[in-house]
Design a protein around this motif. Structure first.
Motif, PDB file in Angstrom:
ATOM      1  N   GLN A  19       0.808  -1.217   0.000  1.00  0.00           N
ATOM      2  CA  GLN A  19       0.000   0.000   0.000  1.00  0.00           C
ATOM      3  C   GLN A  19       0.842   1.268   0.000  1.00  0.00           C
ATOM      4  N   PHE A  20       1.944   1.281   0.745  1.00  0.00           N
ATOM      5  CA  PHE A  20       2.806   2.461   0.736  1.00  0.00           C
ATOM      6  C   PHE A  20       3.519   2.593  -0.610  1.00  0.00           C
ATOM      7  N   ALA A  21       3.924   1.466  -1.207  1.00  0.00           N
ATOM      8  CA  ALA A  21       4.600   1.523  -2.507  1.00  0.00           C
ATOM      9  C   ALA A  21       3.650   2.010  -3.591  1.00  0.00           C
ATOM     10  N   VAL A  22       2.445   1.466  -3.626  1.00  0.00           N
ATOM     11  CA  VAL A  22       1.457   1.877  -4.632  1.00  0.00           C
ATOM     12  C   VAL A  22       1.149   3.363  -4.497  1.00  0.00           C
ATOM     13  N   ALA A  23       1.023   3.832  -3.251  1.00  0.00           N
ATOM     14  CA  ALA A  23       0.737   5.248  -3.023  1.00  0.00           C
ATOM     15  C   ALA A  23       1.856   6.142  -3.547  1.00  0.00           C
ATOM     16  N   ALA A  24       3.077   5.596  -3.635  1.00  0.00           N
ATOM     17  CA  ALA A  24       4.222   6.363  -4.131  1.00  0.00           C
ATOM     18  C   ALA A  24       4.403   6.229  -5.635  1.00  0.00           C
ATOM     19  N   GLY A  25       3.456   5.556  -6.306  1.00  0.00           N
ATOM     20  CA  GLY A  25       3.532   5.433  -7.751  1.00  0.00           C
ATOM     21  C   GLY A  25       4.338   4.256  -8.245  1.00  0.00           C
TER      22      GLY A  25
END
Length: 297
Positions: free
Chosen positions: A154-160
């Motif tokens: 989730q944190f990686a996806v939020a960072a693009g």
């Protein structure tokens, strides 16, 4: 107070409920009346003797949420009666515990949610910091449906970052819901990753183990660079980085709690069990290998 303690290494049955003195906070510490204590695979390793340090008897448990009950010398960032959560300086499987690193518990989170997050959340954020995936890159998360993997996704996806996540067949839709491309565990999994990421993967996070590091290195083009494991002891012989602890901070807790309170980090509710059933909780976690359990005094 009641506490769960073990006086010898062994199976879950070595955990017993005992009467113990309340711990007294030292400089920089707070004592909390424990409302919830997380159960982690690390606790199982310490209890079994797979990891030995410190002295026996000991009270296990590294993460706690509760109400501040007493302040140690020099503490000025909280007050008696405040709701906090963080890492226990004394064992968390007890009615009272000492904390040195903690943060306010948001009202949006219940006690169990707050107690379930510090260990797995810190591991995920630490791994992402070490791998440093950038927007537009592809990250492979092995074990994407577990708590560590789900936080990392989730944190990686939020960072693009584009994410490919491996999981068991029953959890593939959950991984898709987190924003990753799901890939099933099992024979042929590396080929399925190649199909899901035809341009290759830029970094690999192993949050599950299962001996996947040789294939992970192959997926990185034969290099161990930017391959990291949190769980596989075979890392060194393959030249893979093994990351273990060291990132505990109030800022990490605030980042995790804020993300979950704002709905940017979504995790399954943990299973609740009573403190008296700590041995059963260990046995169930050993049998299942995954799933979050929180003890309630």
């Amino acid at each position: 107070m009641h506490a769960v303690r073990f006086a010898e290494y062994g199976p879950p049955s070595v955990l017993t409920v005992v009467e113990a003195d309340r711990p007294e906070p030292g400089p920089g510490q707070v004592r909390v009346a424990v409302k919830a204590a997380g159960v982690n695979p690390f606790d199982l390793k310490v209890r079994s003797g797979a990891m030995r340090f410190g002295t026996l008897p000991r009270v296990p448990g590294a993460e706690v949420a509760g109400t501040v009950d007493a302040l140690g010398e020099g503490v000025s960032d909280t007050a008696v009666g405040a709701a906090v959560a963080g890492w226990a300086a004394t064992g968390g499987y007890a009615e009272y515990a000492l904390l040195e690193t903690y943060a306010p518990k948001p009202e949006e989170l219940d006690w169990a949610q707050a107690a379930a997050l510090p260990v797995a959340g810190e591991a995920a954020l630490r791994a992402l910091e070490e791998l440093a995936p950038h927007a537009g890159e592809t990250l492979l998360v092995h074990g994407a449906s577990g708590t560590v993997g789900a936080v990392a996704v989730q944190f990686a996806v939020a960072a693009g970052v584009g994410v490919v996540g491996t999981a068991g067949p029953a959890n593939l839709e959950r991984v898709r819901g987190l924003g990753a491309v799901p890939v099933a565990y099992g024979p042929g999994w590396a080929d399925r990753v190649r199909a899901a990421a035809p341009r290759g993967v830029d970094a690999v996070l192993d949050a599950a183990g299962h001996g996947i590091l040789p294939q992970a290195v192959e997926l990185r083009g034969g290099t161990a660079e930017r391959v990291l494991t949190l769980v596989d002891g075979a890392a060194q012989e393959l030249g893979v980085r093994f990351s273990s602890g060291g990132g505990r901070s109030t800022q990490v807790l605030r980042t995790l709690f804020r993300a979950q309170a704002e709905g940017r980090l979504v995790l399954p509710d943990p299973r609740l069990m009573s403190l008296a059933n700590a041995a059963q909780a260990h046995a169930e976690l050993e049998a299942r290998g995954s799933g979050k359990i929180v003890l309630i005094p």
